[in-house]
Design a protein around this motif. Sequence first.
Motif, mmCIF file in Angstrom:
data_model
loop_
_atom_site.group_PDB
_atom_site.id
_atom_site.type_symbol
_atom_site.label_atom_id
_atom_site.label_comp_id
_atom_site.label_asym_id
_atom_site.label_seq_id
_atom_site.Cartn_x
_atom_site.Cartn_y
_atom_site.Cartn_z
ATOM 1 N N SER A 1 -7.288 6.662 -9.348
ATOM 2 C CA SER A 1 -6.420 7.148 -8.277
ATOM 3 C C SER A 1 -4.946 6.919 -8.559
ATOM 4 C CB SER A 1 -6.772 6.450 -6.960
ATOM 5 O OG SER A 1 -6.475 5.055 -7.047
ATOM 6 N N GLY A 2 -4.647 5.955 -9.409
ATOM 7 C CA GLY A 2 -3.256 5.581 -9.628
ATOM 8 C C GLY A 2 -2.693 4.724 -8.507
ATOM 9 N N GLU A 3 -3.568 4.285 -7.587
ATOM 10 C CA GLU A 3 -3.132 3.495 -6.437
ATOM 11 C C GLU A 3 -3.891 2.173 -6.322
ATOM 12 O OE1 GLU A 3 -0.591 4.293 -4.844
ATOM 13 O OE2 GLU A 3 -0.344 6.461 -5.069
ATOM 14 N N THR A 4 -4.734 1.835 -7.280
ATOM 15 C CA THR A 4 -5.516 0.600 -7.214
ATOM 16 C C THR A 4 -4.586 -0.599 -7.091
ATOM 17 O OG1 THR A 4 -7.148 1.664 -8.658
ATOM 18 C CG2 THR A 4 -7.362 -0.714 -8.318
ATOM 19 N N ALA A 5 -4.684 -1.325 -5.981
ATOM 20 C CA ALA A 5 -3.709 -2.370 -5.668
ATOM 21 C C ALA A 5 -3.658 -3.456 -6.745
ATOM 22 C CB ALA A 5 -4.031 -2.981 -4.312
ATOM 23 N N ASP A 6 -4.820 -3.923 -7.207
ATOM 24 C CA ASP A 6 -4.842 -4.990 -8.212
ATOM 25 C C ASP A 6 -4.281 -4.511 -9.543
ATOM 26 O OD1 ASP A 6 -5.944 -7.130 -6.693
ATOM 27 O OD2 ASP A 6 -7.898 -6.161 -6.798
ATOM 28 N N ASP B 1 9.121 3.812 -1.198
ATOM 29 C CA ASP B 1 9.109 2.618 -2.032
ATOM 30 C C ASP B 1 8.841 1.399 -1.157
ATOM 31 O OD1 ASP B 1 9.658 4.167 -4.202
ATOM 32 O OD2 ASP B 1 11.780 3.589 -4.361
ATOM 33 N N ASP B 2 8.474 0.289 -1.778
ATOM 34 C CA ASP B 2 8.276 -0.942 -1.017
ATOM 35 C C ASP B 2 9.555 -1.305 -0.262
ATOM 36 O OD1 ASP B 2 5.657 -1.445 -1.452
ATOM 37 O OD2 ASP B 2 5.927 -3.044 -2.916
ATOM 38 N N GLY B 3 9.413 -1.657 1.006
ATOM 39 C CA GLY B 3 10.558 -2.026 1.818
ATOM 40 C C GLY B 3 11.190 -0.872 2.561
ATOM 41 N N ASP B 4 10.701 0.340 2.331
ATOM 42 C CA ASP B 4 11.222 1.512 3.040
ATOM 43 C C ASP B 4 10.638 1.597 4.447
ATOM 44 O OD1 ASP B 4 12.724 2.254 0.887
ATOM 45 O OD2 ASP B 4 11.465 3.959 0.313
ATOM 46 N N SER C 1 0.832 -1.203 0.000
ATOM 47 C CA SER C 1 0.000 0.000 0.000
ATOM 48 C C SER C 1 0.867 1.253 0.000
ATOM 49 C CB SER C 1 -0.924 0.010 1.216
ATOM 50 O OG SER C 1 -1.797 -1.104 1.190
ATOM 51 N N PRO C 2 0.395 2.337 -0.647
ATOM 52 C CA PRO C 2 1.211 3.543 -0.767
ATOM 53 C C PRO C 2 1.341 4.311 0.550
ATOM 54 C CG PRO C 2 -0.974 3.935 -1.662
ATOM 55 C CD PRO C 2 -0.896 2.464 -1.352
ATOM 56 N N ILE C 3 2.451 5.014 0.690
ATOM 57 C CA ILE C 3 2.655 5.933 1.810
ATOM 58 C C ILE C 3 3.279 7.208 1.265
ATOM 59 C CG2 ILE C 3 3.972 6.412 3.906
ATOM 60 C CD1 ILE C 3 3.655 3.598 4.766
ATOM 61 N N ALA C 4 2.635 8.337 1.563
ATOM 62 C CA ALA C 4 3.154 9.645 1.172
ATOM 63 C C ALA C 4 3.467 10.434 2.434
ATOM 64 C CB ALA C 4 2.131 10.393 0.322
ATOM 65 N N ILE C 5 4.613 11.086 2.446
ATOM 66 C CA ILE C 5 5.030 11.888 3.598
ATOM 67 C C ILE C 5 5.112 13.343 3.170
ATOM 68 C CG2 ILE C 5 6.837 12.287 5.306
ATOM 69 C CD1 ILE C 5 7.628 9.367 5.043
ATOM 70 N N GLY C 6 4.264 14.177 3.758
ATOM 71 C CA GLY C 6 4.252 15.598 3.439
ATOM 72 C C GLY C 6 5.182 16.377 4.358
ATOM 73 N N ILE C 7 6.055 17.186 3.760
ATOM 74 C CA ILE C 7 7.025 17.975 4.523
ATOM 75 C C ILE C 7 6.502 19.403 4.616
ATOM 76 C CG2 ILE C 7 9.413 18.685 4.743
ATOM 77 C CD1 ILE C 7 8.970 15.658 4.809
ATOM 78 N N GLY C 8 6.091 19.824 5.816
ATOM 79 C CA GLY C 8 5.565 21.164 6.014
ATOM 80 C C GLY C 8 6.501 22.016 6.850
ATOM 81 N N VAL D 1 -1.155 12.904 -10.327
ATOM 82 C CA VAL D 1 0.277 13.108 -10.521
ATOM 83 C C VAL D 1 1.025 12.605 -9.286
ATOM 84 C CG1 VAL D 1 2.081 14.842 -10.857
ATOM 85 C CG2 VAL D 1 -0.132 15.109 -11.987
ATOM 86 N N GLY D 2 2.071 11.827 -9.489
ATOM 87 C CA GLY D 2 2.854 11.313 -8.379
ATOM 88 C C GLY D 2 2.316 10.025 -7.791
ATOM 89 N N SER D 3 1.236 9.475 -8.332
ATOM 90 C CA SER D 3 0.684 8.223 -7.813
ATOM 91 C C SER D 3 1.628 7.064 -8.136
ATOM 92 C CB SER D 3 -0.698 7.964 -8.416
ATOM 93 O OG SER D 3 -0.605 7.831 -9.831
ATOM 94 N N THR D 4 1.419 5.920 -7.474
ATOM 95 C CA THR D 4 2.326 4.789 -7.638
ATOM 96 C C THR D 4 2.331 4.264 -9.067
ATOM 97 O OG1 THR D 4 1.923 4.165 -5.323
ATOM 98 C CG2 THR D 4 2.941 2.521 -6.741
ATOM 99 N N ILE D 5 1.160 4.139 -9.690
ATOM 100 C CA ILE D 5 1.106 3.631 -11.058
ATOM 101 C C ILE D 5 1.791 4.598 -12.016
ATOM 102 C CG2 ILE D 5 -0.480 3.156 -12.983
ATOM 103 C CD1 ILE D 5 -2.331 1.810 -10.980
#
Length: 246
Positions: A183-188, A40-43, A9-16, A210-214
């Motif tokens: 969404s660009g994140e659909t797991a299947d 990325d996977d494994g991070d 599953s995706p993880i996004a970290i926003g830097i504010g 923009v910036g999605s995993t796919i």
Amino acid sequence: MIIVARKGSPIAIGIGENETIVASDVSAIASHTDRVVFLDDGDIAVVTAGGADIASLRNVPVTRELKHIDWDVGKIEKAGCAHFMLKEIHEQPESLSNAVRGRLLPGEGTVKLGGMQMDPAALARVRRITIAACGTSYYAGMVGKYLFEDIAGIPTDVQQAAEFRYRNPIIEADTCMLAISQSGETADTLAAVREGLLKGATVLGICNVVGSTIARETGRGCFSMPVRRLALPRQKLSRARSRCLP
């Protein structure tokens, strides 16, 4: 301090400013900051208010690119509608117009899709198209099948992405695979992308984000999201929102 890890599953970290935000989708961050790091996977990331330290499973420090997301926050809000489905129904005429704006070239009888990264010779070598998608994206792919076969004369298969990786899909030489996801994140669909790349297909992504995993893993394709629009005059904006109110 928060410790997060990505596996699938995706993880996004926003830097504010003096804050760091963790979310599964960049849309949850866009109203707070335009600076985002995607794991990325494994991070594994150790997150504090001052930022994030990222390492691999072997505890080796890694660097992930800091991306700047240029989003119109209004696009991801309900704009006065009771729910997103109603908002999207009212937006259909504008969305269709924006999707083709700047891409149709009537004088040349063709279209221009800047992210395809395929020259005419590479396109001419395509002998089969495979479309992988889920839900309404799958139905869009079924419409695309008729158009590809009728206009381009290229055999086209539409695959349910949820089943694609659980069998042994046949990927022939010179196959172009299209992965469609809102969404660009659909797991299947993402799993189908990876399977297609593994089997040697040329994989293109069609998504909204923009910036999605796919978008990042295919590295080529096009975004179906509307272009950034100019601010509407207050009177017109009020009318647009009033259509959504009960």
